[in-house]
Design an enzyme around this catalytic site. Sequence first.
Site, mmCIF file in Angstrom:
data_model
loop_
_atom_site.group_PDB
_atom_site.id
_atom_site.type_symbol
_atom_site.label_atom_id
_atom_site.label_comp_id
_atom_site.label_asym_id
_atom_site.label_seq_id
_atom_site.Cartn_x
_atom_site.Cartn_y
_atom_site.Cartn_z
ATOM 1 N N GLU A 1 0.862 -1.388 -0.006
ATOM 2 C CA GLU A 1 -0.002 -0.074 -0.154
ATOM 3 C C GLU A 1 0.958 1.197 -0.084
ATOM 4 O O GLU A 1 1.901 1.444 0.787
ATOM 5 C CB GLU A 1 -0.817 0.053 1.367
ATOM 6 C CG GLU A 1 -1.945 -1.050 1.204
ATOM 7 C CD GLU A 1 -2.770 -0.903 2.638
ATOM 8 O OE1 GLU A 1 -3.562 -2.070 2.589
ATOM 9 O OE2 GLU A 1 -2.771 -0.117 3.379
ATOM 10 N N CYS B 1 3.193 8.421 1.308
ATOM 11 C CA CYS B 1 3.433 7.415 2.461
ATOM 12 C C CYS B 1 3.604 6.045 1.707
ATOM 13 O O CYS B 1 2.972 5.609 0.805
ATOM 14 C CB CYS B 1 2.121 7.514 3.266
ATOM 15 S SG CYS B 1 2.403 6.273 4.563
ATOM 16 N N CYS C 1 3.052 -6.991 8.499
ATOM 17 C CA CYS C 1 3.742 -6.742 9.411
ATOM 18 C C CYS C 1 3.497 -7.296 10.762
ATOM 19 O O CYS C 1 2.565 -8.152 10.984
ATOM 20 C CB CYS C 1 3.334 -5.344 10.070
ATOM 21 S SG CYS C 1 4.088 -4.473 11.318
ATOM 22 N N CYS D 1 0.163 -4.239 16.029
ATOM 23 C CA CYS D 1 -0.693 -3.330 16.968
ATOM 24 C C CYS D 1 -2.088 -3.579 16.761
ATOM 25 O O CYS D 1 -2.633 -3.430 15.806
ATOM 26 C CB CYS D 1 -0.281 -1.742 16.424
ATOM 27 S SG CYS D 1 1.676 -1.834 16.434
ATOM 28 N N CYS E 1 -4.393 -1.451 14.261
ATOM 29 C CA CYS E 1 -3.941 -1.667 12.774
ATOM 30 C C CYS E 1 -4.516 -2.616 11.929
ATOM 31 O O CYS E 1 -4.167 -3.866 12.307
ATOM 32 C CB CYS E 1 -2.664 -1.406 12.777
ATOM 33 S SG CYS E 1 -1.749 -1.551 11.252
ATOM 34 N N CYS F 1 -3.664 2.038 7.075
ATOM 35 C CA CYS F 1 -2.697 1.253 6.527
ATOM 36 C C CYS F 1 -3.289 -0.374 6.773
ATOM 37 O O CYS F 1 -3.635 -0.587 7.801
ATOM 38 C CB CYS F 1 -1.453 1.315 7.450
ATOM 39 S SG CYS F 1 -0.489 0.080 8.029
HETATM 40 S S1 SF4 Z 1 0.892 0.357 13.192
HETATM 41 FE FE1 SF4 Z 1 0.587 -1.653 11.808
HETATM 42 S S2 SF4 Z 1 2.294 -1.513 10.182
HETATM 43 FE FE2 SF4 Z 1 2.885 -0.131 11.961
HETATM 44 S S3 SF4 Z 1 4.123 -1.364 13.386
HETATM 45 FE FE3 SF4 Z 1 1.903 -1.312 14.085
HETATM 46 S S4 SF4 Z 1 1.047 -3.314 13.311
HETATM 47 FE FE4 SF4 Z 1 3.034 -2.840 11.970
#
Ligand code: SF4
Length: 345
Positions: free
Chosen positions: A90, A103, A110, A114, A117, A335
Amino acid sequence: MKDIRSLSLPEIEKYFTDIGESKYRAAQVYEWLWEKKVTDIDLMTSLPLSLRERLKNDFALPHLKTEIIQQGSDGTSKIGFRSPDNHIIEGVLIPSGSRMTACISPQAGCALNCSFCATGKLGFKRDLTPLEIFDQVTGLEKLAREMSVKRLSNIVLMGMGEPLLNYDNVCHAVKMISSGKGIGYSPRRIIISTAGITKNIRRIADDRLPVSLAISLHTANNKKRELIMPVTKSNPVTEIADAIKYYHQKTGSRISYEYLLLRDFNDTLSDARELAHFCRISPCKINLIEYNEVEGSPFKRSAPEKTYEFMKFLQSRNLVVNLRKSRGADIDAACGQLAGKHKTV
Ligand code: SF4
């Protein structure tokens, strides 16, 4: 097959000499690759057909393909690039006045998970190569030009993935983006945004990588941060603070903090007080960000009056604060939302 763009000019010269061709062909190929940025060897029309066929037999020229473009009502564009091995990567273009921020993503998926996210929910797929990071910039720059924007104002490595867990490739990509051979873009305008990988925050300082650094902090309270960002268990807030001190002492640079305001979680005056205290470590700028709500996430956007109070409190402590309005809510701009909806491997 080897990617022809991974070869230096002397290496391409050697290739042509070895196959009994003139050395000047290397300069032609190099120009097609790096100035004209062709994505297909067949488009190198100054080379004889037989030579193009030979190159195609000996090398690959893989690229990220721009596959999905979603345009939001606020001008934000979300782009889905497809990799040759079928991942969606993305990128986002965010206009603001005469400026255009791009961006880009350092990884497919990932590993950090988190809780607010969408990318975290996809899991980790793989690191992107320097060329794949570079391709996102050229792809977004081309789209920006089509929207009559001459040049990207900033490039933020903040999309899918954690840039400091793909350190070598990110550094290589930064060099390519900022070199004359690549796009000639000032590295100061390239922002690496990390969830707080302390070891590599120090490494950026030691390596004198001339980029700008942002920390996705989201709370200065270690217990709360562990709840939303599991990476905090191995990189506690106190260690992040030490790494930032080290970074500032070595580089003299100001750091930015990204702070997503999550309703009733980190948006109280007591949270603002903790953040203000944390910010004493070194000169900084705080970007408060309105949350783009994500399906499956328990978090909601902070109420406008709470956001305002939070910002006013920080300003009363003489901190530099920007409020970033939520952008692209109608186009899955958070994201990982786009990749989650499209078929990948
Ligand atoms: S916000 Fe999303 S992309 Fe960024 S480090 Fe945390 S899990 Fe990974």
